[in-house]
Every structure is written in structure tokens, then in C-alpha cells.
Design an enzyme around this catalytic site. Structure first.
Site, short mmCIF file in Angstrom:
data_model
loop_
_atom_site.label_atom_id
_atom_site.label_comp_id
_atom_site.label_asym_id
_atom_site.label_seq_id
_atom_site.Cartn_x
_atom_site.Cartn_y
_atom_site.Cartn_z
N HIS A 45 -5.29 7.10 0.26
CA HIS A 45 -3.98 7.73 0.00
C HIS A 45 -3.78 8.21 -1.44
CE1 HIS A 45 -2.81 5.96 3.88
NE2 HIS A 45 -3.25 4.80 3.43
C1 BDR Z 1 0.62 3.59 0.51
O1 BDR Z 1 0.96 2.22 0.64
C2 BDR Z 1 0.04 1.40 -0.04
O2 BDR Z 1 -0.47 0.46 0.84
C3 BDR Z 1 -1.01 2.30 -0.61
O3 BDR Z 1 -1.38 1.86 -1.90
C4 BDR Z 1 -0.39 3.66 -0.62
O4 BDR Z 1 0.29 3.91 -1.83
C5 BDR Z 1 0.11 4.12 1.83
O5 BDR Z 1 1.09 4.00 2.81
#
Ligand code: BDR
Ligand code: CA
Length: 313
Positions: A243
Site C-alpha cells: 500500500h
Molecule cells: C493501510 O493500513 C495499514 O495496515 C497499512 O500500513 C496501510 O497504510 C492499508 O489499509
């Protein structure tokens, strides 16, 4: 080369946050003025510690790390140890950092740095719940006019949610903060699950990190080995979505992304859909556009950039 772009990284590391920070610190196009930690994937005590571990791994103990909000604005903190492990950075063994956390509160750092800058000088990269940024906007509303852009990872529309059927984690943890940011009038670029789910840490890509020949590459591979387990099982894919590095790569090579300028509103009252990003992709409402909502990327190029940058560390 033009002057590097000044950025503040607001983050809750998190393996994918860690990769984003490494890439930012490896990129001469970017000048990381500070890293502000927020509670999210794990509590604040760990996110600020993890941010320092990553700066040292990058060979940049001079980076300023600030601790910010330990709790969302008016909800109880929800964390994600089931995804990131107990430490938030499970996978590799990283030494305890030598560098200290700054004594100033992250929100004061954000406000003071932006107020002391020229309008259009500073970009905020938000990789976690938006609590620190919303608190900064509440504390000094004048910062809104000075921030160049906020690029954030959060939300999801076509992909639905990842923490509830309707909501993505970063927005769900602090929907009130997200609503403040989305209504701030600041230029926003949003990297939702719709794009990050197309950036998969396939075996070949993870092995390319391991093969960089430096410690940062090896650690990246170990972080991703751990991080992808949960999502591989959940989605049945080769690798999991990566992400947060999309926020940094957007600053380096925006032409690998495609999206639309649309209206996005945040659900803050229904428990069923709390934190949902109601994205008017088809422009069926007359609500004005408030962000650039990204949906596609050149995923091969994305991983090439990450590997090439991390190799420099
Ligand atoms: C987001 O949530 C966290 O678990 C990750 O770091 C990312 O920023 C993804 O949904
Ligand atoms: Ca994150």
C-alpha cells in the site's frame, strides 16, 4: 536537478510504511523534513520506535522523528497486529535505535514547519490514520493554504474495505480526522485499495529486493515475507498488496498512475459503514471534486522503482 521536494511523512510503521520511508530516504528528489508518528497499525510507542529503526537502516540517523497522537480524535484506537505482528515490523531482526525521538509533539512540528515555510513549499505524505494532520489543521487552520498537497494512502471503493466490508484501515481508525482532511480544501491525492491491490508483492518481486546486495534490500524482503502472509491467505493471490509506497512513488513518477478528480465523503456516523470512503467515481452527485482518486498503476514499473531506490541505500 531541481531543488528536492520538501515532504513530511506521517506514518504508523508497519512493514509497508517502512518500505515507503526507505524509498523516500533513498530518493534525492525528496527532502524529508521530518517523520511524524501516529498510532495505527500498532500503538504510538511502537510506531515512533519503528520509524527510528527504519531511519537507521537507511543510514539516516539524522532524520527527525516526532511522536504524535496516541489515540484517534474521538474513537478508541483499533490496531492491526494480526496483519503486522506484535511489533508492527515483524519479520527481520532490527537493532534498537540509537537515535532519539524529538521532544516536540508531532502536531507542533507540522504546524510550526508549515507556518515557517512559503505557501506551496511542503507536501504531506500520509501513510496512516489522519489524526496528526487533522489535529494540526484544527490547531492552526492557516496551514491549509500553505500545504502544496497531501498525498495519502487510504480508502477504497471498488475493492470495498479491508478492516470492515465498507472501510479501509487508515480511514476506519480515525474517520473524524479523515473527514477533516477531505473537507479541508487542500489539494489531495488518494491512493485507495483500488490501486494498492494491483501492486502485489509476488515472489519474483520480493526476491528482487533480496538480491539488491545491501542490508536494506534484505530487510525489505524479510518485511514483505512476513507482511504478505495475511493477505495471501485472505485474497488467494501470489503476494499481498503493497500500500504505502504508492504515496512516495506518486511523487517520483506520477505518470505511472491513472485516476479521476472526484468527490469523496467520509462516513462518520453509521457503525455499519463507519470510515467508508463514498467515492463519486461516476460523478452522479453534484458534490464538488475534492481529490484525485487513483485507480490504476503500472505495477511492473512501480516495483522497478522501489527496487532501484532501495538498492542505493
Ligand atoms: C493501510 O493500513 C495499514 O495496515 C497499512 O500500513 C496501510 O497504510 C492499508 O489499509
Ligand atoms: Ca500505514
Amino acid at each position: 536537478m531541481p531543488d528536492p521536494r520538501k515532504i513530511i511523512i506521517d506514518t504508523d510503521p508497519g512493514q509497508d510504511d517502512a518500505v515507503a520511508i526507505l524509498v523516500a530516504l533513498a530518493s534525492p528528489e525528496l527532502d524529508v523534513l521530518g517523520i511524524t508518528a501516529v498510532a495505527g497499525n500498532v500503538p504510538l510507542e511502537l510506531t515512533q520506535l519503528n520509524a527510528r529503526k527504519i531511519c537507521e537502516l537507511a543510514g539516516r540517523p539524522d532524520t527527525k522523528v516526532f511522536a504524535g497522537a496516541a489515540q484517534p480524535i474521538n474513537r478508541k484506537l483499533v490496531t492491526a497486529e494480526h496483519v503486522h505482528g506484535r511489533t508492527g515490523l515483524d519479520g527481520p531482526t532490527l537493532p534498537p535505535p540509537q537515535m532519539l525521538v524529538q521532544s516536540k509533539h508531532a502536531v507542533d512540528f507540522i504546524v510550526e514547519t508549515i507556518m515557517a515555510s512559503d505557501p506551496g513549499e511542503i507536501t504531506i505524505c500520509a501513510l496512516g490514520p489522519l489524526t496528526n494532520i487533522a489535529l494540526a489543521l484544527q490547531k492552526e487552520p492557516q496551514i491549509a493554504k500553505r500545504i502544496t498537497e497531501i498525498v495519502l494512502m487510504g480508502g477504497g471503493f471498488f475493492e470495498g474495505g479491508n478492516v470492515t466490508p465498507a472501510a479501509e484501515f487508515n480511514i476506519y481508525v480515525d474517520p473524524q480526522a479523515a473527514a477533516i482532511v477531505f473537507n479541508s480544501g487542500i489539494k489531495l491525492t488518494v491512493m485507495p485499495l483500488d490501486v494498492t491491490h494491483k501492486a502485489l508483492t509476488t515472489r519474483t518481486r520480493v526476491e528482487a529486493f533480496r538480491a539488491t546486495g545491501n542490508r536494506a534490500g534484505e530487510v525489505t524482503a524479510e518485511l514483505l515475507d512476513f507482511f504478505e502472509r495475511y493477505d495471501e491467505t485472505k485474497y488467494g493471490t501470489d503476494g499481498g498488496p503493497l500500500h504505502d509506497p504508492n504515496v512516495i512513488v506518486w511523487l517520483l513518477e506520477p505518470n505511472i498512475y491513472a485516476g479521476r478528480q472526484i468527490n469523496v465523503e467520509i462516513e462518520t456516523s453509521s457503525e455499519l459503514t463507519m470510515g467508508m470512503t463514498v467515492a463519486d467515481w461516476w460523478r452522479v452527485s453534484d458534490r464538488p471534486a475534492n481529490c484525485f482518486f487513483v485507480r490504476d498503476l503500472d505495477d511492473e514499473r512501480f516495483f522497478q522503482i522501489l527496487t532501484e531506490r532501495i538498492k542505493r541505500l
